[in-house]
Design an enzyme around this catalytic site. Sequence first.
Site, PDB file in Angstrom:
ATOM      1  CG  ASP A 276      -2.054   0.978   1.108  1.00 33.09           C
ATOM      2  OD1 ASP A 276      -3.214   0.540   1.023  1.00 33.09           O
ATOM      3  OD2 ASP A 276      -1.789   2.206   1.099  1.00 33.09           O
ATOM      4  CB  ILE A 277       0.919   4.208  -2.203  1.00 35.85           C
ATOM      5  CG1 ILE A 277       2.028   5.088  -2.716  1.00 35.85           C
ATOM      6  CG2 ILE A 277      -0.363   4.995  -1.957  1.00 35.85           C
ATOM      7  CD1 ILE A 277       1.790   5.627  -4.115  1.00 35.85           C
TER       8      ILE A 277
ATOM      9  N   GLY B 170     -16.056   2.760   3.035  1.00 37.56           N
ATOM     10  CA  GLY B 170     -14.695   3.265   3.106  1.00 37.56           C
ATOM     11  C   GLY B 170     -13.845   2.914   1.910  1.00 37.56           C
ATOM     12  CD  GLN B 171     -14.294  -0.802  -3.016  1.00 39.51           C
ATOM     13  OE1 GLN B 171     -15.464  -1.094  -2.760  1.00 39.51           O
ATOM     14  NE2 GLN B 171     -13.612  -1.409  -3.957  1.00 39.51           N
TER      15      GLN B 171
ATOM     16  CG  HIS C 168      -8.479  -3.002  -2.472  1.00 41.02           C
ATOM     17  ND1 HIS C 168      -9.358  -2.306  -3.271  1.00 41.02           N
ATOM     18  CD2 HIS C 168      -8.405  -2.308  -1.318  1.00 41.02           C
ATOM     19  CE1 HIS C 168      -9.785  -1.236  -2.632  1.00 41.02           C
ATOM     20  NE2 HIS C 168      -9.231  -1.222  -1.431  1.00 41.02           N
TER      21      HIS C 168
ATOM     22  CG  HIS D 101      -6.847  -2.938   3.120  1.00 42.66           C
ATOM     23  ND1 HIS D 101      -6.086  -1.792   2.996  1.00 42.66           N
ATOM     24  CD2 HIS D 101      -8.021  -2.669   2.497  1.00 42.66           C
ATOM     25  CE1 HIS D 101      -6.766  -0.876   2.324  1.00 42.66           C
ATOM     26  NE2 HIS D 101      -7.949  -1.376   2.007  1.00 42.66           N
TER      27      HIS D 101
END
Length: 113
Positions: free
Chosen positions: A31-32, A93-94, A100, A102
């Site tokens: 994750d960035i 919250g997407q 994906h 997490h």
Amino acid sequence: MNSDCLFCRIVAGELPADEVHREDGILAFKDIHPVADTHVLVIPERHIEDLRHLRLEDAGLWLRLTQVANEVADDLGHEDGYRFYVSVGSAGGQTVPHLHIHVMAGSMRRLPV
Ligand code: AMP
Ligand code: ZN
């Protein structure tokens, strides 16, 4: 591929990502904006908007995504456990509408709400 989709563009190699696992149909990358020591996203290569768009025919794909999440956690030294979560839809919250998982482990700086 959906050329407007950030994660489709990562799958296609048009945008960079710090990949930790790639196999036929599945990609995992860091994750960035990590909020834990380990924070990886596991995605199907195919554009699936969110969990609600999974079909019964995708059962094998979904199982394999969960196995890859386990394997990534193990490979990064978190055999003792990790957090697995999926946000579904903007109200859930997407923020990136490409399914994906997490994978978060180690010290977590912010827990998902
Ligand atoms: P969510 O908010 O559950 O949809 O998760 C989307 C995640 O994608 C967030 O944790 C972002 O930090 C992450 N993200 C956004 N853009 C990128 C990118 N280019 N590379 C890696 N992760 C990203
Ligand atoms: Zn996509």
